[in-house]
Design a protein around this motif. Structure first.
Motif: not given
Length: 250
Positions: A222-250
């Protein structure tokens, strides 16, 4: 150089996020509720990585204390960084509740509201004047806002509300170039909720069996997901829900 404020940063996902951000070159102001020694250990670990860090006390459910906390943040920004602003806010602090709808008391419900909804709403309000234009907000939800498990109704309802609030933050703060997103972890092996996912073999095995990647999550997922989301590479991502669950209950 960026500065992140992480609530509930002394343990669990908050701690992992703080360390991941430090690894990527971000300085950290982390908050703790009662575990000062643990928070100080996180600060020391960040400093060993060559980054700056400060731990400040905060009751994430005590809205009346947020004004004083903002003053403390302003002071530490000046003293430690010679700055008047910060870049990232991660509203992470949380408490668990395991109770059916019929068992949930009004007092339990109000505590959850204060920490999980009222807290992020008004803490963001108080800290926004100190946030740099072009900054980022990450709110923490849960896979439980998508799927339902018995005993999680009140907790999951708070997380559903946070997901709506995040979209409104993105809309209202966009004029300042501030993006707001949600990260929704699945079940993670931490001490959260009494460590039930980590310490109960039956629960752990069941969740792993219902996860596409075949295991329960760990804080490093999880920590890496949050850190990645805050990187400049992801600056255009906005108002999104990003689930980091390994694919639970698909």
């Amino acid at each position: 150089m960026k500065i992140a404020i992480i609530t509930g940063g002394s343990r669990g996902l908050g701690k992992n996020t703080a360390l991941k951000l430090a690894q990527k070159g971000t300085d950290v102001i982390l908050t703790y509720h009662s575990k000062k020694a643990e928070a100080d250990q996180v600060v020391a670990e960040i400093e060993r990585q060559g980054r700056k860090a400060v731990a400040l006390p905060l009751d994430a459910g005590a809205v009346e204390s947020f004004e004083a906390f903002a003053v403390a943040v302003r002071q530490v920004l000046k003293e430690k960084w010679n700055r008047t602003d910060f870049d990232f806010l991660i509203n992470n602090a949380g408490t668990a509740l395991e109770a059916s709808i019929m068992e949930t008391t009004a007092e339990d419900f109000d505590k959850l509201v204060n920490v999980h909804l009222k807290g992020p709403f008004f803490l963001t309000q108080k800290l926004l004047p100190l946030m740099k234009d072009g900054g980022r907000i990450v709110n923490i939800s849960s896979g439980l806002a998508r799927f339902a498990l018995p005993g999680k109704a009140a907790y999951a309802s708070m997380k559903g509300a946070i997901e709506v609030l995040t979209r409104y933050m993105a809309k209202e703060f966009g004029a300042r170039g501030i993006a707001a997103n949600v990260v929704a972890p699945g079940a993670i092996e931490t001490d959260f909720g009494g460590g039930v996912v980590r310490d109960n073999p039956e629960v752990n095995k069941f969740i792993a069996s219902q996860t596409a990647l075949g295991r329960v999550g760990i804080p490093d997922d999880i920590g890496g997901v949050i850190a990645s989301l805050l990187s400049e590479d992801n600056a255009w991502i906005n108002a999104q829900r990003i689930e980091a669950s390994g694919g639970m209950f698909l």
